[in-house]
Design an enzyme around this catalytic site. Structure first.
Site, mmCIF file in Angstrom:
data_model
loop_
_atom_site.group_PDB
_atom_site.id
_atom_site.type_symbol
_atom_site.label_atom_id
_atom_site.label_comp_id
_atom_site.label_asym_id
_atom_site.label_seq_id
_atom_site.Cartn_x
_atom_site.Cartn_y
_atom_site.Cartn_z
ATOM 1 N N HIS A 86 13.007 4.081 -12.650
ATOM 2 C CA HIS A 86 13.223 5.304 -13.217
ATOM 3 C C HIS A 86 13.416 6.547 -12.111
ATOM 4 O O HIS A 86 13.480 7.472 -12.287
ATOM 5 C CB HIS A 86 11.911 5.731 -13.814
ATOM 6 N N ARG A 134 18.503 -1.212 -17.150
ATOM 7 C CA ARG A 134 17.825 -1.093 -18.415
ATOM 8 C C ARG A 134 17.925 -2.401 -19.336
ATOM 9 O O ARG A 134 17.032 -2.913 -19.902
ATOM 10 C CB ARG A 134 17.788 0.268 -19.028
ATOM 11 N N HIS A 155 15.166 -4.986 -20.548
ATOM 12 C CA HIS A 155 14.725 -5.098 -22.020
ATOM 13 C C HIS A 155 15.306 -6.625 -22.509
ATOM 14 O O HIS A 155 14.694 -7.125 -23.551
ATOM 15 C CB HIS A 155 15.371 -4.200 -22.746
ATOM 16 N N ASN A 173 14.704 0.403 -28.220
ATOM 17 C CA ASN A 173 16.148 0.253 -27.990
ATOM 18 C C ASN A 173 17.102 1.021 -28.918
ATOM 19 O O ASN A 173 17.918 1.355 -28.194
ATOM 20 C CB ASN A 173 16.432 -1.422 -28.178
#
Length: 321
Positions: free
Chosen positions: A206, A75, A79, A108
């Site tokens: 995911h 992740r 990001h 975040n």
């Protein structure tokens, strides 16, 4: 049929071979000479040959006490790349007024995690080969290793990124959200040159990890604190596999931004066929996920003399550590 007796010169053959390589690279989503052309899977072979093993060892140790770490690390790479390109800007702490951290933006805050593990990886690499491996490359390596350790595909990570010295709060506020509609998600992915196949494949991350119930489709049940964690994939929550897509087919996605890839009115002609493909063929998903991760890792990297190699991932070098 007539056979020509014309002979190509060595120079013509060399130019033809070069053009062929450029066409092959373009077909696989890799950049031509220019932005990102310095990235190579062998970048640290001479300067830090143990880099991959060092990163892998730290992640293996960290996941013993925190099984969520692999999902959290991938992740972070995602990001980071979606904001300012893959330059490690997400890792910078507040250093006002010059640097305002991206960690505090809604996408975040209380969500992006795993920063201490990145610190541990950086410390181990600085011990092994000081001043060589960038924080941006640490995120790329950590993402691949995390997927592999969870049973997912392997790929040759392209390396050679350098670290940015600024953050971009405005862009960070445009990160994909768990509440985005399909058209908004598609636009955010197109803005970084990622298409519908990339969208569906990368959302497949995911397939492991957890999410706070406040972000789920059902929200939190009565009495549950907003920070209560739920498995993103309730079938195989700690494995990287294609069960995530089966969940979508049964309407069981935890996030609305996942389910819209099947339920949105525009999905039948865009994302839904890809969801069905990946649900029925794990090898197809793995192959496309790896390709999309490489493509994402090529979003506006700093190379050559641009940026720096941070000694501390939380601070630019001019501020010490």
């Amino acid at each position: 049929m007539m056979v020509s007796s014309f002979r190509f010169s060595p120079l013509v053959l060399l130019l033809a071979a070069h053009c062929g390589l450029l066409m092959l690279a373009s077909a696989h989503g890799y950049p031509p000479s220019g932005a990102g052309s310095a990235l190579s899977s062998t970048f640290y072979d001479a300067s830090c040959p143990s880099a991959h093993d060092v990163v892998r060892r730290v992640i293996q140790d960290a996941r013993v006490s925190d099984p969520r770490i692999p999902a959290s690390l991938i992740r972070l790479h995602f990001h980071d790349c979606f904001v300012n390109g893959c330059d490690g800007s997400l890792l910078l702490d507040d250093d006002l007024p010059a640097i305002q951290t991206e960690k505090a933006v809604p996408a975040n805050d209380n969500s992006a995690r795993g920063f201490p593990v990145v610190d541990d990886i950086k410390a181990a690499l600085e011990h092994a080969c000081p001043g060589v491996v960038s924080c941006a490359d640490i995120l790329a390596l950590a993402a691949e290793i995390s997927v592999e350790l969870a049973g997912g595909p392997r790929w040759r990570v392209l390396l050679g990124r350098r670290d940015g010295t600024t953050t971009n709060i405005e862009s960070a506020n445009n990160l994909p959200s768990p509440f985005d509609s399909l058209d908004v998600l598609q636009e955010k992915f197109r803005n970084v040159n990622l298409d519908d196949t990339d969208l569906v494949a990368l959302q497949g991350a995911h397939t492991f990890g957890k999410v706070q119930c406040q972000f789920t489709r059902e929200n939190c049940t009565a009495g549950q604190p907003e920070g209560t964690l739920e498995n993103l994939d309730d079938v195989t929550p700690n494995l990287f596999d294609n069960k995530y897509y089966s969940n979508l087919l049964h309407g069981r996605a935890q996030l609305s931004s996942d389910q819209v890839m099947l339920s949105d009115p525009a999905a039948p002609t865009t994302t839904a066929p890809i969801v069905h493909r990946f649900a029925s063929n794990q090898k197809d998903f793995f192959r496309n996920f790896a390709a999309s991760m490489i493509k994402m890792g090529n979003i506006s990297p700093l190379t050559g003399k641009d940026g720096e190699i941070r000694k501390n991932c939380r601070r630019v070098n001019s501020k010490g550590y």
